[in-house]
Design a protein around this motif. Sequence first.
Motif, PDB file in Angstrom:
ATOM      1  N   LYS A 131       0.834  -1.206   0.000  1.00 21.20           N
ATOM      2  CA  LYS A 131       0.000   0.000   0.000  1.00 21.20           C
ATOM      3  C   LYS A 131       0.867   1.253   0.000  1.00 21.20           C
ATOM      4  N   PHE A 132       2.035   1.170   0.632  1.00 22.96           N
ATOM      5  CA  PHE A 132       2.964   2.298   0.676  1.00 22.96           C
ATOM      6  C   PHE A 132       3.367   2.730  -0.741  1.00 22.96           C
ATOM      7  N   ILE A 133       3.492   1.759  -1.649  1.00 22.22           N
ATOM      8  CA  ILE A 133       3.919   2.048  -3.017  1.00 22.22           C
ATOM      9  C   ILE A 133       2.736   2.319  -3.935  1.00 22.22           C
ATOM     10  N   TRP A 134       1.664   1.494  -3.843  1.00 25.28           N
ATOM     11  CA  TRP A 134       0.566   1.512  -4.817  1.00 25.28           C
ATOM     12  C   TRP A 134      -0.731   2.121  -4.325  1.00 25.28           C
ATOM     13  N   GLY A 135      -0.838   2.438  -3.041  1.00 27.81           N
ATOM     14  CA  GLY A 135      -2.070   3.020  -2.504  1.00 27.81           C
ATOM     15  C   GLY A 135      -2.919   1.961  -1.799  1.00 27.81           C
ATOM     16  N   ASP A 136      -4.026   2.406  -1.235  1.00 26.16           N
ATOM     17  CA  ASP A 136      -4.883   1.531  -0.435  1.00 26.16           C
ATOM     18  C   ASP A 136      -5.487   0.377  -1.223  1.00 26.16           C
ATOM     19  N   ASP A 137      -5.585   0.515  -2.533  1.00 24.13           N
ATOM     20  CA  ASP A 137      -6.174  -0.549  -3.364  1.00 24.13           C
ATOM     21  C   ASP A 137      -5.094  -1.434  -3.990  1.00 24.13           C
ATOM     22  N   ALA A 138      -3.931  -1.503  -3.367  1.00 25.80           N
ATOM     23  CA  ALA A 138      -2.779  -2.222  -3.929  1.00 25.80           C
ATOM     24  C   ALA A 138      -3.078  -3.678  -4.252  1.00 25.80           C
ATOM     25  N   GLU A 139      -3.942  -4.326  -3.484  1.00 24.29           N
ATOM     26  CA  GLU A 139      -4.216  -5.744  -3.704  1.00 24.29           C
ATOM     27  C   GLU A 139      -5.395  -5.979  -4.643  1.00 24.29           C
ATOM     28  N   GLU A 140      -6.000  -4.917  -5.132  1.00 29.38           N
ATOM     29  CA  GLU A 140      -7.127  -5.057  -6.055  1.00 29.38           C
ATOM     30  C   GLU A 140      -6.631  -5.126  -7.497  1.00 29.38           C
ATOM     31  N   PHE A 141      -7.325  -5.931  -8.298  1.00 24.65           N
ATOM     32  CA  PHE A 141      -7.025  -6.003  -9.726  1.00 24.65           C
ATOM     33  C   PHE A 141      -7.673  -4.805 -10.393  1.00 24.65           C
ATOM     34  N   ARG A 142      -6.874  -3.822 -10.739  1.00 22.72           N
ATOM     35  CA  ARG A 142      -7.361  -2.598 -11.379  1.00 22.72           C
ATOM     36  C   ARG A 142      -6.457  -2.251 -12.558  1.00 22.72           C
ATOM     37  N   PRO A 143      -6.692  -2.856 -13.716  1.00 24.11           N
ATOM     38  CA  PRO A 143      -5.835  -2.563 -14.876  1.00 24.11           C
ATOM     39  C   PRO A 143      -5.803  -1.085 -15.226  1.00 24.11           C
ATOM     40  N   GLU A 144      -6.850  -0.347 -14.892  1.00 26.09           N
ATOM     41  CA  GLU A 144      -6.897   1.075 -15.238  1.00 26.09           C
ATOM     42  C   GLU A 144      -5.855   1.902 -14.478  1.00 26.09           C
ATOM     43  N   ARG A 145      -5.238   1.318 -13.459  1.00 22.27           N
ATOM     44  CA  ARG A 145      -4.192   2.056 -12.744  1.00 22.27           C
ATOM     45  C   ARG A 145      -3.010   2.368 -13.661  1.00 22.27           C
ATOM     46  N   TRP A 146      -2.906   1.662 -14.788  1.00 22.14           N
ATOM     47  CA  TRP A 146      -1.815   1.863 -15.736  1.00 22.14           C
ATOM     48  C   TRP A 146      -2.183   2.867 -16.826  1.00 22.14           C
ATOM     49  N   LEU A 147      -3.357   3.502 -16.703  1.00 24.76           N
ATOM     50  CA  LEU A 147      -3.804   4.471 -17.715  1.00 24.76           C
ATOM     51  C   LEU A 147      -3.774   5.876 -17.141  1.00 24.76           C
ATOM     52  N   ASP A 148      -3.503   6.859 -18.007  1.00 24.87           N
ATOM     53  CA  ASP A 148      -3.543   8.249 -17.568  1.00 24.87           C
ATOM     54  C   ASP A 148      -4.970   8.776 -17.682  1.00 24.87           C
ATOM     55  N   GLU A 149      -5.153  10.057 -17.438  1.00 21.50           N
ATOM     56  CA  GLU A 149      -6.499  10.652 -17.461  1.00 21.50           C
ATOM     57  C   GLU A 149      -7.153  10.614 -18.846  1.00 21.50           C
ATOM     58  N   ASN A 150      -6.367  10.399 -19.908  1.00 20.53           N
ATOM     59  CA  ASN A 150      -6.903  10.290 -21.268  1.00 20.53           C
ATOM     60  C   ASN A 150      -7.102   8.837 -21.703  1.00 20.53           C
ATOM     61  N   GLY A 151      -6.868   7.899 -20.795  1.00 18.78           N
ATOM     62  CA  GLY A 151      -7.034   6.486 -21.117  1.00 18.78           C
ATOM     63  C   GLY A 151      -5.853   5.872 -21.843  1.00 18.78           C
ATOM     64  N   LEU A 152      -4.729   6.578 -21.871  1.00 20.30           N
ATOM     65  CA  LEU A 152      -3.540   6.072 -22.541  1.00 20.30           C
ATOM     66  C   LEU A 152      -2.607   5.405 -21.534  1.00 20.30           C
ATOM     67  N   PHE A 153      -1.920   4.345 -21.982  1.00 23.70           N
ATOM     68  CA  PHE A 153      -0.998   3.623 -21.115  1.00 23.70           C
ATOM     69  C   PHE A 153       0.090   4.552 -20.611  1.00 23.70           C
ATOM     70  N   GLN A 154       0.371   4.451 -19.320  1.00 27.31           N
ATOM     71  CA  GLN A 154       1.478   5.230 -18.760  1.00 27.31           C
ATOM     72  C   GLN A 154       2.443   4.277 -18.064  1.00 27.31           C
ATOM     73  N   ASP A 155       3.692   4.381 -18.416  1.00 28.30           N
ATOM     74  CA  ASP A 155       4.719   3.552 -17.798  1.00 28.30           C
ATOM     75  C   ASP A 155       4.926   3.967 -16.347  1.00 28.30           C
ATOM     76  N   GLU A 156       5.192   3.003 -15.502  1.00 27.56           N
ATOM     77  CA  GLU A 156       5.643   3.283 -14.145  1.00 27.56           C
ATOM     78  C   GLU A 156       7.151   3.132 -14.147  1.00 27.56           C
ATOM     79  N   SER A 157       7.775   3.683 -13.158  1.00 27.29           N
ATOM     80  CA  SER A 157       9.222   3.531 -13.025  1.00 27.29           C
ATOM     81  C   SER A 157       9.556   2.052 -12.919  1.00 27.29           C
ATOM     82  N   PRO A 158      10.581   1.585 -13.648  1.00 27.23           N
ATOM     83  CA  PRO A 158      10.959   0.175 -13.515  1.00 27.23           C
ATOM     84  C   PRO A 158      11.435  -0.153 -12.100  1.00 27.23           C
ATOM     85  N   TYR A 159      11.758   0.864 -11.317  1.00 25.59           N
ATOM     86  CA  TYR A 159      12.168   0.632  -9.937  1.00 25.59           C
ATOM     87  C   TYR A 159      10.947   0.502  -9.026  1.00 25.59           C
ATOM     88  N   LYS A 160       9.791   0.945  -9.490  1.00 24.77           N
ATOM     89  CA  LYS A 160       8.536   0.787  -8.743  1.00 24.77           C
ATOM     90  C   LYS A 160       7.854  -0.511  -9.141  1.00 24.77           C
TER      91      LYS A 160
END
Length: 134
Positions: A35-64
């Motif tokens: 949760k410290f890294i991903w937020g309170d919903d860290a254990e939930e399957f939420r593919p949309e967490r990888w999308l920006d406000e326009n619905g486009l894929f956004q990379d996360e840091s490879p260290y995250k």
Amino acid sequence: MNVRMCFSDDTWPDGFSVKKGDMVVYQPYAMGRMKFIWGDDAEEFRPERWLDENGLFQDESPYKFIAFSAGPRICIGKDHAYMQMKIFSVVLLSSYIFKLTDETKVVTYKTMVTLPIDGGLHVHASPRLGPTRP
């Protein structure tokens, strides 16, 4: 778990110091659910967490998101794996509707190198009706 050896003294961004010869061990499975890294919903399957406000894929840091490692030891097959995932997702999801055979079953993993689902993940696949888009 992944293990790395420190080749020189260093101080991490949070102020933690490591010395030459120290072994650093980290666990990507646990990091992906923190949760410290991903937020309170860290254990939930939420593919949309990888999308920006326009619905486009956004990379996360490879260290995250450390599944493919990072820096000079990043997996050379990462881009190939992402491409395969996208192609198979488009083909399968445009052709079939998937539903869990038992929606009340709790999914657990076997502790192994690749963390397979204990007993498998049984689903029913039914063809989509009407035209599909590849």
